[in-house]
Design a protein around this motif. Structure first.
Motif, PDB file in Angstrom:
ATOM      1  N   LEU A 118      29.151  59.314  54.953  1.00 25.86           N
ATOM      2  CA  LEU A 118      28.451  58.271  55.153  1.00 25.86           C
ATOM      3  C   LEU A 118      29.690  56.916  54.603  1.00 25.86           C
ATOM      4  O   LEU A 118      30.871  57.691  54.141  1.00 25.86           O
ATOM      5  CB  LEU A 118      27.648  58.086  53.522  1.00 25.86           C
ATOM      6  CG  LEU A 118      26.256  58.547  53.977  1.00 25.86           C
ATOM      7  CD1 LEU A 118      25.341  58.339  53.343  1.00 25.86           C
ATOM      8  CD2 LEU A 118      25.548  57.328  54.679  1.00 25.86           C
ATOM      9  N   GLU A 119      30.093  55.666  55.559  1.00 25.97           N
ATOM     10  CA  GLU A 119      31.167  54.901  54.434  1.00 25.97           C
ATOM     11  C   GLU A 119      31.152  55.286  52.437  1.00 25.97           C
ATOM     12  O   GLU A 119      29.711  54.763  52.510  1.00 25.97           O
ATOM     13  CB  GLU A 119      31.040  53.961  54.713  1.00 25.97           C
ATOM     14  CG  GLU A 119      31.372  52.526  54.527  1.00 25.97           C
ATOM     15  CD  GLU A 119      30.998  50.970  55.002  1.00 25.97           C
ATOM     16  OE1 GLU A 119      31.805  50.523  55.115  1.00 25.97           O
ATOM     17  OE2 GLU A 119      29.769  50.385  54.556  1.00 25.97           O
ATOM     18  N   ASP A 120      32.394  54.874  52.758  1.00 30.59           N
ATOM     19  CA  ASP A 120      32.314  54.824  50.875  1.00 30.59           C
ATOM     20  C   ASP A 120      31.994  53.445  50.594  1.00 30.59           C
ATOM     21  O   ASP A 120      31.790  52.647  50.804  1.00 30.59           O
ATOM     22  CB  ASP A 120      34.113  54.386  50.440  1.00 30.59           C
ATOM     23  CG  ASP A 120      34.365  54.805  49.504  1.00 30.59           C
ATOM     24  OD1 ASP A 120      34.629  53.337  48.913  1.00 30.59           O
ATOM     25  OD2 ASP A 120      34.213  56.343  48.818  1.00 30.59           O
ATOM     26  N   PRO A 121      31.163  53.767  49.040  1.00 30.09           N
ATOM     27  CA  PRO A 121      30.694  52.990  48.170  1.00 30.09           C
ATOM     28  C   PRO A 121      31.225  51.931  48.146  1.00 30.09           C
ATOM     29  O   PRO A 121      30.409  50.846  48.796  1.00 30.09           O
ATOM     30  CB  PRO A 121      30.299  53.610  47.571  1.00 30.09           C
ATOM     31  CG  PRO A 121      30.067  54.771  47.604  1.00 30.09           C
ATOM     32  CD  PRO A 121      31.415  55.591  48.197  1.00 30.09           C
ATOM     33  N   GLY A 122      32.206  51.631  47.636  1.00 30.71           N
ATOM     34  CA  GLY A 122      33.561  51.320  47.468  1.00 30.71           C
ATOM     35  C   GLY A 122      33.701  49.749  48.876  1.00 30.71           C
ATOM     36  O   GLY A 122      33.806  48.650  48.559  1.00 30.71           O
ATOM     37  N   HIS A 123      33.325  50.499  50.047  1.00 32.07           N
ATOM     38  CA  HIS A 123      33.663  49.529  50.915  1.00 32.07           C
ATOM     39  C   HIS A 123      32.675  48.590  51.138  1.00 32.07           C
ATOM     40  O   HIS A 123      32.315  47.423  52.334  1.00 32.07           O
ATOM     41  CB  HIS A 123      33.915  50.667  52.389  1.00 32.07           C
ATOM     42  CG  HIS A 123      35.830  50.818  52.200  1.00 32.07           C
ATOM     43  ND1 HIS A 123      36.077  52.162  52.613  1.00 32.07           N
ATOM     44  CD2 HIS A 123      36.994  50.443  51.433  1.00 32.07           C
ATOM     45  CE1 HIS A 123      36.734  52.815  52.635  1.00 32.07           C
ATOM     46  NE2 HIS A 123      37.418  51.465  51.560  1.00 32.07           N
ATOM     47  N   SER A 124      31.475  49.266  51.537  1.00 33.21           N
ATOM     48  CA  SER A 124      29.579  48.627  51.117  1.00 33.21           C
ATOM     49  C   SER A 124      30.313  47.547  50.068  1.00 33.21           C
ATOM     50  O   SER A 124      29.387  46.802  51.093  1.00 33.21           O
ATOM     51  CB  SER A 124      28.777  49.546  51.854  1.00 33.21           C
ATOM     52  OG  SER A 124      27.565  49.477  51.643  1.00 33.21           O
ATOM     53  N   GLN A 125      30.152  48.049  49.284  1.00 36.96           N
ATOM     54  CA  GLN A 125      30.324  46.723  48.973  1.00 36.96           C
ATOM     55  C   GLN A 125      30.987  45.690  48.814  1.00 36.96           C
ATOM     56  O   GLN A 125      30.646  44.269  48.629  1.00 36.96           O
ATOM     57  CB  GLN A 125      30.139  47.903  47.066  1.00 36.96           C
ATOM     58  CG  GLN A 125      29.628  48.038  46.412  1.00 36.96           C
ATOM     59  CD  GLN A 125      29.554  48.362  45.321  1.00 36.96           C
ATOM     60  OE1 GLN A 125      31.250  48.137  44.518  1.00 36.96           O
ATOM     61  NE2 GLN A 125      28.522  49.568  44.631  1.00 36.96           N
ATOM     62  N   MET A 126      32.151  46.005  48.878  1.00 36.35           N
ATOM     63  CA  MET A 126      33.172  44.856  50.069  1.00 36.35           C
ATOM     64  C   MET A 126      33.058  44.051  50.880  1.00 36.35           C
ATOM     65  O   MET A 126      32.760  42.855  50.629  1.00 36.35           O
ATOM     66  CB  MET A 126      34.014  45.195  50.027  1.00 36.35           C
ATOM     67  CG  MET A 126      35.506  44.395  50.708  1.00 36.35           C
ATOM     68  SD  MET A 126      36.654  43.710  49.560  1.00 36.35           S
ATOM     69  CE  MET A 126      36.778  44.276  47.802  1.00 36.35           C
ATOM     70  N   ARG A 127      32.116  45.044  51.480  1.00 39.91           N
ATOM     71  CA  ARG A 127      31.527  44.082  52.773  1.00 39.91           C
ATOM     72  C   ARG A 127      30.414  43.559  52.851  1.00 39.91           C
ATOM     73  O   ARG A 127      30.430  42.315  53.212  1.00 39.91           O
ATOM     74  CB  ARG A 127      31.001  45.223  53.571  1.00 39.91           C
ATOM     75  CG  ARG A 127      30.040  44.812  55.367  1.00 39.91           C
ATOM     76  CD  ARG A 127      30.091  45.924  56.133  1.00 39.91           C
ATOM     77  NE  ARG A 127      30.137  47.289  55.734  1.00 39.91           N
ATOM     78  CZ  ARG A 127      28.931  47.093  55.966  1.00 39.91           C
ATOM     79  NH1 ARG A 127      27.265  46.210  56.168  1.00 39.91           N
ATOM     80  NH2 ARG A 127      27.995  48.315  55.970  1.00 39.91           N
ATOM     81  N   GLN A 128      29.566  43.618  51.228  1.00 31.59           N
ATOM     82  CA  GLN A 128      28.457  42.847  50.940  1.00 31.59           C
ATOM     83  C   GLN A 128      28.664  41.490  49.807  1.00 31.59           C
ATOM     84  O   GLN A 128      27.264  41.120  49.126  1.00 31.59           O
ATOM     85  CB  GLN A 128      27.496  44.085  50.648  1.00 31.59           C
ATOM     86  CG  GLN A 128      26.438  44.641  52.051  1.00 31.59           C
ATOM     87  CD  GLN A 128      26.329  43.879  53.185  1.00 31.59           C
ATOM     88  OE1 GLN A 128      25.981  42.881  52.957  1.00 31.59           O
ATOM     89  NE2 GLN A 128      26.531  44.648  54.268  1.00 31.59           N
ATOM     90  N   ALA A 129      30.177  41.581  49.492  1.00 25.78           N
ATOM     91  CA  ALA A 129      30.132  40.174  48.490  1.00 25.78           C
ATOM     92  C   ALA A 129      29.906  40.941  47.456  1.00 25.78           C
ATOM     93  O   ALA A 129      29.311  40.340  47.070  1.00 25.78           O
ATOM     94  CB  ALA A 129      29.732  39.670  49.257  1.00 25.78           C
ATOM     95  N   LEU A 130      30.281  42.330  47.288  1.00 29.69           N
ATOM     96  CA  LEU A 130      30.306  42.508  45.797  1.00 29.69           C
ATOM     97  C   LEU A 130      30.469  43.512  44.785  1.00 29.69           C
ATOM     98  O   LEU A 130      31.637  44.544  46.263  1.00 29.69           O
ATOM     99  CB  LEU A 130      28.767  44.058  45.699  1.00 29.69           C
ATOM    100  CG  LEU A 130      27.077  42.999  46.039  1.00 29.69           C
ATOM    101  CD1 LEU A 130      25.807  44.762  46.384  1.00 29.69           C
ATOM    102  CD2 LEU A 130      26.367  42.394  45.007  1.00 29.69           C
ATOM    103  N   GLY A 131      31.537  42.740  43.679  1.00 31.09           N
ATOM    104  CA  GLY A 131      32.268  43.089  42.999  1.00 31.09           C
ATOM    105  C   GLY A 131      32.381  43.252  41.855  1.00 31.09           C
ATOM    106  O   GLY A 131      30.546  43.175  40.781  1.00 31.09           O
ATOM    107  N   ARG A 132      32.553  44.608  41.613  1.00 30.91           N
ATOM    108  CA  ARG A 132      32.135  45.285  39.909  1.00 30.91           C
ATOM    109  C   ARG A 132      33.546  44.841  39.153  1.00 30.91           C
ATOM    110  O   ARG A 132      34.438  44.247  38.902  1.00 30.91           O
ATOM    111  CB  ARG A 132      32.431  46.429  39.676  1.00 30.91           C
ATOM    112  CG  ARG A 132      31.951  47.421  37.985  1.00 30.91           C
ATOM    113  CD  ARG A 132      31.689  48.494  38.174  1.00 30.91           C
ATOM    114  NE  ARG A 132      30.909  48.611  39.044  1.00 30.91           N
ATOM    115  CZ  ARG A 132      29.275  48.774  38.893  1.00 30.91           C
ATOM    116  NH1 ARG A 132      29.134  48.511  37.769  1.00 30.91           N
ATOM    117  NH2 ARG A 132      28.359  49.252  39.792  1.00 30.91           N
ATOM    118  N   SER A 133      32.602  43.935  37.381  1.00 31.59           N
ATOM    119  CA  SER A 133      33.326  43.039  36.468  1.00 31.59           C
ATOM    120  C   SER A 133      33.313  43.440  35.061  1.00 31.59           C
ATOM    121  O   SER A 133      32.127  44.061  35.180  1.00 31.59           O
ATOM    122  CB  SER A 133      33.973  41.448  36.692  1.00 31.59           C
ATOM    123  OG  SER A 133      32.429  41.367  37.021  1.00 31.59           O
TER     124      SER A 133
END
Length: 287
Positions: free
Chosen positions: A107-122
């Motif tokens: 599967l695609e790396d979860p971090g890449h998936s979140q970046m593609r879906q405009a989700l970032g962790r702060s």
């Protein structure tokens, strides 16, 4: 007659004739006004799609209409302001389908998936940042989504490139503001150079570290960039636009898994802001 939060008869008279007509074979389209009002209801309440009242039709049909784009108006105040706001992503927005490798394996790396879906962790958890360009009246011209931990300057060129208003009759679309207003987050050499190259006057305050560096270099530091304080005071129209957009609960908090659907909801809310302007003439080739 229109219900609370739905399109008024006057607003529908403006955009109804602009919607595409069904042609060829296939199932007949559901009433456009019913569909748009259903999307507005969901944007306003933030409720799940499956809780959509029956009067708006099947919730799955509405999802097909979320890629709504609006053409702009003949009269626009081309003193454009840019800024961004960070919205928290609800836990329901996490878990969009991940891309698989070409061999159908990993599967695609979860971090890449979140970046593609405009989700970032702060610090506040997962967030999405809305980058906005508005005209002098605070009406949206360009909407760009990034993860919440992305710097404003990083997305600036995309925000500027997304400004595109077709001409009323003929000619190329207008893409160049007369003046651009931005806060210190946009004070960089690359952004100022881009604006000069495109012939756009800038009202962007210089950061303290930049001023100190220029002074330290003496004559080699060059002249300070031009800055008009009076014009810069009008930049608060973009802050007021964010406040109006966040009256829609599904924008103030992100519930959509896919970034394209979340952005589509913002475009619909932006359309509502345009429709509330009594002096505007609306043009669109697709909605």
């Amino acid at each position: 007659m229109s219900g609370r939060g739905e399109l008024t008869d006057a607003a529908w008279e403006r955009i109804g004739p602009l919607l595409p007509k069904r042609g060829g074979r296939g199932r007949p389209w559901r009433d456009h006004r019913q569909v748009v009002n259903g999307v507005l209801w969901r944007r306003r309440t933030g409720a799940p799609w499956r809780d959509l009242p029956e009067r708006y039709g099947p919730w799955a049909t509405l999802l097909e209409y979320l890629q709504i784009r609006y053409d702009a108006v003949r009269r626009v105040d081309w003193t454009v302001s840019v800024d961004s706001t960070i919205n928290r992503a609800h836990q329901h927005s996490v878990g969009a389908c991940k891309r698989r490798a070409a061999d159908g394996g990993t599967l695609e790396d979860p971090g890449h998936s979140q970046m593609r879906q405009a989700l970032g962790r702060s610090r506040g958890g997962l967030t999405t940042k809305i980058h906005l360009a508005v005209d002098g009246r605070g009406l949206p011209l360009s909407i760009v989504l990034t993860p919440g931990n992305i710097n404003d300057a990083t997305a600036f060129s995309q925000v500027l490139d997304n400004i595109r208003i077709p001409r009323a009759v003929t000619g190329r679309p207008r893409t160049t503001p007369a003046r651009l207003l931005g806060d210190k987050a946009y004070s960089s050499w690359a952004i100022r150079h881009l604006l000069r190259r495109r012939g756009i006057a800038a009202a962007i305050p210089e950061r303290r570290d930049q001023m100190a560096n220029r002074r330290r270099r003496g004559d080699k530091g060059g002249r300070p960039p031009a800055f008009d304080k009076n014009i810069y005071r009008t930049r608060n129209v973009v802050e007021r636009c964010f406040a109006r957009l966040k009256q829609f609960r599904a924008i103030a908090t992100r519930f959509d898994k896919l970034a394209e659907r979340y952005r589509a909801g913002i475009v619909i809310a932006a359309l509502v802001l345009w429709l509330r302007e009594p002096a505007a003439d609306y043009l669109s080739d697709r909605l």
